[in-house]
Structures are given as C-alpha cells and as structure tokens.
Design a protein around this motif. Structure first.
Motif, PDB file in Angstrom:
ATOM      1  N   ALA A 164      27.397-185.432 -38.373  1.00  0.00           N
ATOM      2  CA  ALA A 164      27.741-186.856 -38.327  1.00  0.00           C
ATOM      3  C   ALA A 164      26.547-187.723 -38.694  1.00  0.00           C
ATOM      4  N   ARG A 165      25.368-187.324 -38.236  1.00  0.00           N
ATOM      5  CA  ARG A 165      24.157-188.088 -38.588  1.00  0.00           C
ATOM      6  C   ARG A 165      23.887-188.007 -40.091  1.00  0.00           C
ATOM      7  N   GLU A 166      24.060-186.815 -40.644  1.00  0.00           N
ATOM      8  CA  GLU A 166      23.835-186.653 -42.083  1.00  0.00           C
ATOM      9  C   GLU A 166      24.819-187.499 -42.893  1.00  0.00           C
ATOM     10  N   LEU A 167      26.049-187.538 -42.432  1.00  0.00           N
ATOM     11  CA  LEU A 167      27.108-188.250 -43.153  1.00  0.00           C
ATOM     12  C   LEU A 167      27.213-189.714 -42.745  1.00  0.00           C
ATOM     13  N   LEU A 211      33.301-176.651 -40.487  1.00  0.00           N
ATOM     14  CA  LEU A 211      33.063-177.921 -39.813  1.00  0.00           C
ATOM     15  C   LEU A 211      32.628-178.994 -40.812  1.00  0.00           C
ATOM     16  N   GLU A 212      31.928-178.594 -41.865  1.00  0.00           N
ATOM     17  CA  GLU A 212      31.506-179.547 -42.887  1.00  0.00           C
ATOM     18  C   GLU A 212      32.710-180.218 -43.551  1.00  0.00           C
ATOM     19  N   GLU A 213      33.761-179.437 -43.823  1.00  0.00           N
ATOM     20  CA  GLU A 213      34.972-179.994 -44.423  1.00  0.00           C
ATOM     21  C   GLU A 213      35.626-181.001 -43.488  1.00  0.00           C
ATOM     22  N   THR A 214      35.706-180.642 -42.211  1.00  0.00           N
ATOM     23  CA  THR A 214      36.311-181.529 -41.215  1.00  0.00           C
ATOM     24  C   THR A 214      35.548-182.842 -41.111  1.00  0.00           C
ATOM     25  N   MET A 215      34.235-182.765 -40.987  1.00  0.00           N
ATOM     26  CA  MET A 215      33.445-183.972 -40.786  1.00  0.00           C
ATOM     27  C   MET A 215      33.422-184.845 -42.039  1.00  0.00           C
ATOM     28  N   LEU A 216      33.444-184.234 -43.228  1.00  0.00           N
ATOM     29  CA  LEU A 216      33.475-185.026 -44.453  1.00  0.00           C
ATOM     30  C   LEU A 216      34.796-185.781 -44.569  1.00  0.00           C
ATOM     31  N   THR A 242      33.495-177.738 -27.094  1.00  0.00           N
ATOM     32  CA  THR A 242      32.385-177.224 -26.287  1.00  0.00           C
ATOM     33  C   THR A 242      31.105-177.977 -26.619  1.00  0.00           C
ATOM     34  N   ALA A 243      30.100-177.783 -25.791  1.00  0.00           N
ATOM     35  CA  ALA A 243      28.814-178.440 -26.012  1.00  0.00           C
ATOM     36  C   ALA A 243      28.213-178.029 -27.351  1.00  0.00           C
ATOM     37  N   ASP A 244      28.308-176.756 -27.705  1.00  0.00           N
ATOM     38  CA  ASP A 244      27.758-176.290 -28.978  1.00  0.00           C
ATOM     39  C   ASP A 244      28.503-176.917 -30.151  1.00  0.00           C
ATOM     40  N   GLN A 245      29.815-176.973 -30.073  1.00  0.00           N
ATOM     41  CA  GLN A 245      30.610-177.581 -31.148  1.00  0.00           C
ATOM     42  C   GLN A 245      30.273-179.059 -31.312  1.00  0.00           C
ATOM     43  N   ILE A 246      30.096-179.746 -30.199  1.00  0.00           N
ATOM     44  CA  ILE A 246      29.737-181.170 -30.243  1.00  0.00           C
ATOM     45  C   ILE A 246      28.361-181.366 -30.864  1.00  0.00           C
ATOM     46  N   THR A 247      27.422-180.517 -30.493  1.00  0.00           N
ATOM     47  CA  THR A 247      26.062-180.634 -31.027  1.00  0.00           C
ATOM     48  C   THR A 247      26.043-180.412 -32.534  1.00  0.00           C
ATOM     49  N   ARG A 248      26.783-179.409 -32.997  1.00  0.00           N
ATOM     50  CA  ARG A 248      26.855-179.141 -34.437  1.00  0.00           C
ATOM     51  C   ARG A 248      27.513-180.307 -35.166  1.00  0.00           C
TER      52      ARG A 248
END
Length: 330
Positions: free
Chosen positions: A165-168, A129-134, A154-160
C-alpha cells in the motif's frame, strides 16, 4: 454520538457503526430495515457497514434505498468484496477482475458513485497480493473507493499488504476483526500490527451475537424472536459463538456481569459495546439490529468510559471463557 479518526488517516467515523449483516434482505422486512436506518441516523450514527455477500447482495440494495436522499458527504459508507456472489469462478475472491466488477456492482446497488471504505472481506491466498492491491489502488485513483480496509486478515497478511500500500500510495487504513469481551483473538498480533501500520479497528460482533446481552440463560430455551430461533441466524451464531451458546458455565459467567453493569449504571449491551470502545485502537463498533429500539439502546454506549475496576472485574468474571488464540483469526 462521539466520533474518532480511523487509524492514521483523516477519515472520521462514528463510535457506533450500523451494520446490516443477516438482517437486511433476510431477517427483517424492508420497512423495518428503513426504520432501523432512520433510528441510526437519529442517534447520530454516520458510519454504515455492509457487504456484497450479505443476503445474496440484497443487503446493499436495502441500505442504498434506506439512505437515499441523505447528504452523501455526511455519511461514511463501507462495503466489502471477496465471498462468492454468483455461480462463476470469477464471482469470488480478490482477483483484479472480481474486485473491479464487484465494486461497480456494489455501487449500483448502493445507489452511489463511490464508497468511503472498501474492504477485502477475507484474504485470498489463490491470488498474488500484488494483483489485489493494484486493483484496489486503481479503484482509489478512479474515485470509486476513498479508503481501503481488510477484514479478518492475519498480522502477517496485514503487514505485507501495508508495505504494498505504501509503494502504491493506497490509503490502507482499516481492519475489521471480530472483537468482544469473549473473543479477543485480535489483541496479541493483529491489533499491534495495525497500530504499527496505521490501521484502525472497526470491530464486529461486540455483543458476541447477543450472548453478552445476558438474554441467553443457562438451561433455558432461547427467547422468542432472538437470532438463534431463526434458521439463518442460528447458523451464523453457531459458527461464531456456538462454543459459548452450548456451554452453560459460560452462560452463567455472563449472568455474573449483570451486577457489574448495574453498578456502572449500564445495561448489559451498553457495557459490552463500551468495553470494546475502551481499547484506543478501536475506532468504531458495528451494531446490528432487527428493531429500531435496539439501535437506540446500543448507540447509547458511545461516550461511555469504564473505570479500571470495572474492566478488571469483567476480566475476572469471564477469565475461563475468553478466546485469545491468534491462530483463530479469520
């Protein structure tokens, strides 16, 4: 046409969005597609939704041509990436390579320098997920996408994803789930998670692929020209709403909504679209159309307010047929 802010962001969407899944580049010719887009613009719709995978990338090209010459700043243009768009192993998914290349290809087809909203069309468990969000963050910083969203996560995927997203410092602001009077899967987990994380809902299939218009009668052949009479359309209808199409008791229950709509002074389609817009977490409802008159009919659901008694009656009529299981997300 009324407008709403998307989640906790400053982006404003029209309550009704025009989407071209199945239709543009497949079910209708380009002239009719352009007429539908013009009808949407005339109705005050400012939000347009597509995806690279729709009609094997043709839907993006058709929409881009239909919107050519419009004031770009007056539009909110959304597309998506994840599903396969070519034969190669990197022509799909949410790897950095596919996200960056997919966005560039979508921009070329749409004839624009940027999209307002870029969705991860589904979750990709094969990619960190880190690769995707970056990758999404780099598109935002490069001005290729202004905001980011997810569809059927899912709710868990969105939360992660929201934490990353906040970090980036990525504006992850939208969720696009299936949502209707009959399909309420997002209500128990996805929508509360989005509310906590500041994502607004841009929902698809508010008419349950036409079932909630009341045009499919129990024990009768589907009307000529309806989505299920088209081979491509029927496949998607079976996938999304086959359980109700093949259940005469469900179709009879939908027919019982006709007097509810009449008493509210609405058509069945306007009642169904207005119903999803009563949820304060919903920013916009995506409509599709194969004829301009369908656009005008459905756009008129904007601004409709349903009384509590009407909402309760809908729940009562459809109670035995509502799907709520959050495990069916995606």
């Amino acid at each position: 046409m009324e407008h709403r802010k998307l989640g906790s962001s400053g982006l404003v969407l029209s309550e009704i969005a025009f989407g071209n899944w199945i239709t543009h580049g497949a079910q209708v010719d380009e002239t009719t597609a352009h007429e539908c887009v013009r009808a949407a613009l005339d109705a005050g719709i400012t939000t347009f939704d597509t995806a690279d995978v729709y009609s094997e990338t043709r839907a993006e090209s058709v929409l881009g041509k239909a919107l050519a010459g419009e004031r770009r700043e007056g539009l909110v243009l959304a597309t998506k990436v994840c599903h396969p768009v070519g034969p190669g192993p990197n022509d799909r998914g949410l790897s950095r390579k596919h996200i960056i290349e997919g966005c560039e290809a979508s921009l070329r087809r749409l004839g624009t320098d940027y999209v307002d909203l870029y969705y991860a069309h589904r979750f990709d468990a094969s990619v960190p997920l880190e690769e995707t969000m970056l990758a999404f963050a780099d598109l935002v910083r490069g001005g290729k996408a202004l905001y980011i969203g997810v569809s059927e996560w899912t709710a868990d995927q969105i939360t992660r994803a929201a934490g990353l997203a906040r970090e980036l410092r990525v504006p992850l602001v939208a969720s696009q789930p299936q949502y209707s009077m009959l399909w309420r899967v997002a209500e128990s987990q996805v929508i509360p998670a989005c509310d906590r994380e500041g994502l607004g809902q841009v929902v698809f299939s508010p008419l349950a692929q036409g079932i909630l218009t009341g045009k499919y009668l129990p024990g009768a052949e589907a009307p000529s020209g309806s989505r299920v009479t088209d081979p491509l359309g029927k496949g998607f209808v079976d996938m999304l709403v086959g359980r109700w199409m093949n259940d005469e008791s469900a179709l009879r229950a939908v027919q019982e909504l006709k007097p509810v709509a009449q008493e509210a002074g609405l058509t069945m389609s306007r009642l169904a679209i207005a119903w999803v817009l009563q949820n304060p977490s919903v920013t916009s409802a995506i409509i599709g159309a194969s004829r301009p008159e369908q656009v005008r009919e459905n756009a008129a659901a904007s601004g409709v307010r349903l009384e509590k008694e009407v909402m309760a009656r809908i729940d009562e009529v459809l109670a035995a047929h509502i799907e709520r299981d959050p495990a069916k997300t995606g």
